[in-house]
Design a protein around this motif. Structure first.
Motif, short mmCIF file in Angstrom:
data_model
loop_
_atom_site.label_atom_id
_atom_site.label_comp_id
_atom_site.label_asym_id
_atom_site.label_seq_id
_atom_site.Cartn_x
_atom_site.Cartn_y
_atom_site.Cartn_z
N LYS A 312 0.81 -1.21 0.00
CA LYS A 312 0.00 0.00 0.00
C LYS A 312 0.85 1.26 0.00
O LYS A 312 0.44 2.29 -0.57
CB LYS A 312 -0.93 0.02 1.22
N ALA A 313 2.01 1.22 0.62
CA ALA A 313 2.81 2.43 0.83
C ALA A 313 3.18 3.15 -0.46
O ALA A 313 2.98 4.37 -0.56
CB ALA A 313 4.06 2.08 1.65
N PRO A 314 3.73 2.48 -1.48
CA PRO A 314 4.09 3.23 -2.70
C PRO A 314 2.87 3.81 -3.42
O PRO A 314 2.98 4.87 -4.05
CB PRO A 314 4.81 2.19 -3.57
N VAL A 315 1.74 3.13 -3.34
CA VAL A 315 0.52 3.68 -3.95
C VAL A 315 0.13 4.97 -3.24
O VAL A 315 -0.22 5.97 -3.88
CB VAL A 315 -0.62 2.65 -3.90
N PHE A 316 0.19 4.95 -1.91
CA PHE A 316 -0.11 6.17 -1.15
C PHE A 316 0.88 7.28 -1.49
O PHE A 316 0.50 8.45 -1.61
CB PHE A 316 -0.06 5.88 0.35
N GLY A 317 2.14 6.93 -1.65
CA GLY A 317 3.14 7.94 -2.00
C GLY A 317 2.86 8.58 -3.35
O GLY A 317 2.97 9.79 -3.51
N ALA A 318 2.46 7.76 -4.34
CA ALA A 318 2.14 8.30 -5.66
C ALA A 318 0.93 9.22 -5.58
O ALA A 318 0.90 10.29 -6.21
CB ALA A 318 1.87 7.14 -6.63
N ILE A 319 -0.08 8.82 -4.82
CA ILE A 319 -1.28 9.65 -4.68
C ILE A 319 -0.93 11.01 -4.08
O ILE A 319 -1.37 12.07 -4.56
CB ILE A 319 -2.33 8.93 -3.82
N ALA A 321 2.01 12.62 -3.94
CA ALA A 321 2.86 13.45 -4.80
C ALA A 321 2.08 14.01 -5.98
O ALA A 321 2.19 15.20 -6.30
CB ALA A 321 4.05 12.63 -5.29
N ILE A 322 1.27 13.18 -6.63
CA ILE A 322 0.53 13.63 -7.80
C ILE A 322 -0.52 14.66 -7.40
O ILE A 322 -0.71 15.67 -8.10
CB ILE A 322 -0.10 12.43 -8.52
N ALA A 323 -1.21 14.44 -6.28
CA ALA A 323 -2.21 15.41 -5.83
C ALA A 323 -1.56 16.75 -5.51
O ALA A 323 -2.07 17.81 -5.88
CB ALA A 323 -2.96 14.88 -4.62
N ILE A 350 -5.34 13.20 1.41
CA ILE A 350 -5.79 12.41 2.55
C ILE A 350 -7.08 11.66 2.21
O ILE A 350 -7.24 10.47 2.55
CB ILE A 350 -5.98 13.30 3.79
N PHE A 351 -8.00 12.33 1.54
CA PHE A 351 -9.26 11.69 1.17
C PHE A 351 -9.00 10.48 0.26
O PHE A 351 -9.54 9.38 0.48
CB PHE A 351 -10.16 12.69 0.47
N MET A 352 -8.17 10.66 -0.77
CA MET A 352 -7.92 9.57 -1.70
C MET A 352 -7.15 8.43 -1.04
O MET A 352 -7.37 7.26 -1.34
CB MET A 352 -7.17 10.09 -2.93
N VAL A 355 -9.71 6.43 0.90
CA VAL A 355 -10.57 5.66 -0.01
C VAL A 355 -9.81 4.47 -0.58
O VAL A 355 -10.33 3.34 -0.61
CB VAL A 355 -11.08 6.57 -1.15
N VAL A 356 -8.59 4.68 -1.04
CA VAL A 356 -7.80 3.59 -1.60
C VAL A 356 -7.48 2.56 -0.53
O VAL A 356 -7.47 1.34 -0.80
CB VAL A 356 -6.50 4.15 -2.24
N ASP A 357 -7.24 2.99 0.70
CA ASP A 357 -7.00 2.06 1.80
C ASP A 357 -8.21 1.16 2.03
O ASP A 357 -8.05 -0.04 2.31
CB ASP A 357 -6.66 2.83 3.07
N ALA A 358 -9.40 1.71 1.91
CA ALA A 358 -10.61 0.89 2.05
C ALA A 358 -10.68 -0.15 0.94
O ALA A 358 -11.03 -1.32 1.19
CB ALA A 358 -11.85 1.79 2.02
N PHE A 359 -10.35 0.23 -0.30
CA PHE A 359 -10.33 -0.74 -1.40
C PHE A 359 -9.30 -1.83 -1.15
O PHE A 359 -9.54 -3.02 -1.41
CB PHE A 359 -10.05 -0.04 -2.72
N PHE A 360 -8.13 -1.44 -0.64
CA PHE A 360 -7.10 -2.43 -0.34
C PHE A 360 -7.59 -3.41 0.73
O PHE A 360 -7.30 -4.61 0.67
CB PHE A 360 -5.82 -1.74 0.14
N ALA A 361 -8.29 -2.90 1.74
CA ALA A 361 -8.79 -3.76 2.82
C ALA A 361 -9.72 -4.84 2.26
O ALA A 361 -9.61 -6.02 2.62
CB ALA A 361 -9.50 -2.92 3.87
#
Length: 370
Positions: A312-319, A321-323, A350-352, A355-361
């Motif tokens: 999950k961590a690199p996906v969060f990092g991309a979100i 940085a891009i945001a 933070i919102f995204m 949301v992505v964390d919920a999808f990962f869960a």
């Protein structure tokens, strides 16, 4: 010097009363013409301006107001003078001091619609920006010499090394709080030993990476938006495009790579510090020695929990940085926009992330990593 403004009345074709203006219908030469026009009580069918030497906005307004009150037709102008009169006529509209009152339901419905439309536009813009980032990444892969190594390393320091202190302190306190609250609740069932399970699994699987992402979004995501926003205001980004330098490759890509690479490291670091904090509380409050605590952690925490956090961590990092970069590139107008877009970048990231964390869960539960 041109003659002062004046008027005379005579009968035109068909016996209709015509008011003929002469001289200079400008502010400096109007004199008492407006007051004399107000006192004029004769019937007027048309106003003739063919003998006027010059007319400005004030003169055009005086003529238009008189013609409007008498319902008379204005003739005799051409070219720029006629255009000026047309503009004065077009500007003579009633001004509404207060907006029309609307019902609360319609107002709220309108605000919801505006917010939905704005969110849709932002989502499309973010997808477009993400695609541009991927294109820039592909271009750098094809041409490695264009990769800005020094800029990326500098972002490593800003995003990662400088954040170790605050992330470590936050994680340590969160570990203590989780252990303390868990022990209080589990004590009611005589299951205080399961506090170790709670601390180990929730920090490695969820809270370590999630709280790190929130901290990085507030710290680095906001910095990205503010930096790029300021560069937009000072036209540095436009200057880069002018000299043939891609802002996506020079500014966005180093920040995105730094966030993607360092988020797994920061997330793992945060989880370890949180486990240490929980272990200290278990030692002092529950009399569980560190050796037993570590042994229990190794028994109850599966390796898949670590994998979940690291995936999950690199996906969060991309979100993040891009945001941040996207909102920074949207700055236009004035310095106030920098603050607004910086706030939007943090909230959006933070919102995204949540949301992505919920999808990962849901995803990891479906594949059996629970």
């Amino acid at each position: 010097m041109s003659a002062a403004a004046d008027f005379s009345a005579d009968s035109g074709d068909g016996g209709a009363q015509v008011l003929r203006f002469t001289g200079d219908l400008s502010l400096a030469r109007l004199g008492d013409l407006p007051s004399r026009l107000e006192r004029y009580d004769g019937a007027v069918a048309s106003v003739d301006l063919s003998q006027v030497e010059r007319i400005d906005t004030i003169g055009a307004w005086v003529v238009h107001r008189f013609a409007r009150e008498r319902k008379a037709e204005v003739t005799g102008l051409s070219g720029d003078a006629q255009y000026l009169l047309d503009q004065v006529v077009a500007a003579d509209q009633p001004v509404q001091m207060r907006p029309p009152s609307r019902s609360s339901f319609r107002r709220v419905l309108g605000e919801i619609g505006d917010a939905t439309a704005h969110s849709a536009r932002t989502a499309l813009g973010l997808l477009d920006f993400m695609g541009a980032t991927l294109i820039a990444f592909g271009a750098v892969i094809r041409h490695p010499k264009r990769f800005r190594f020094n800029a990326t390393v500098q972002r490593f320091e800003v995003v990662g090394v400088s954040a170790l202190g605050i992330i470590g302190l936050m994680s340590f306190l969160i570990g203590i709080v989780i252990a303390q609250q868990g022990a209080v609740q589990l004590r009611q069932f005589g299951a205080e030993a399961f506090t170790i399970n709670l601390v180990g699994r929730i920090t490695l699987r969820e809270l370590g990476v999630l709280m790190t992402a929130i901290m990085v979004a507030g710290r680095s995501g906001s910095a990205f938006a503010a930096q790029l926003g300021t560069m937009q205001l000072t036209e540095e980004i436009d200057a880069m495009r002018t000299i043939g330098v891609s802002p996506m490759e020079a500014l966005v890509l180093p920040r995105t790579i730094a966030a993607i690479v360092l988020m797994p490291l920061l997330g793992f670091y945060s989880s370890v510090i949180a486990i240490i904090g929980g272990g200290l509380l278990c030692w002092f409050a529950l009399d569980i020695p560190p050796v037993a605590y570590v042994a229990r952690i190794r028994e109850v925490v599966p390796i898949t929990d670590l994998f979940v956090g690291l995936i999950k961590a690199p996906v969060f990092g991309a979100i993040i940085a891009i945001a941040g970069c996207f909102q920074g590139m949207q700055v236009k107008g004035d310095a106030e926009q920098v603050g607004l877009k910086t706030t939007s970048a943090v909230v959006q990231a933070i919102f995204m992330v949540i949301v992505v964390d919920a999808f990962f869960a849901v995803f990891f539960e479906q594949i059996g990593w629970i």
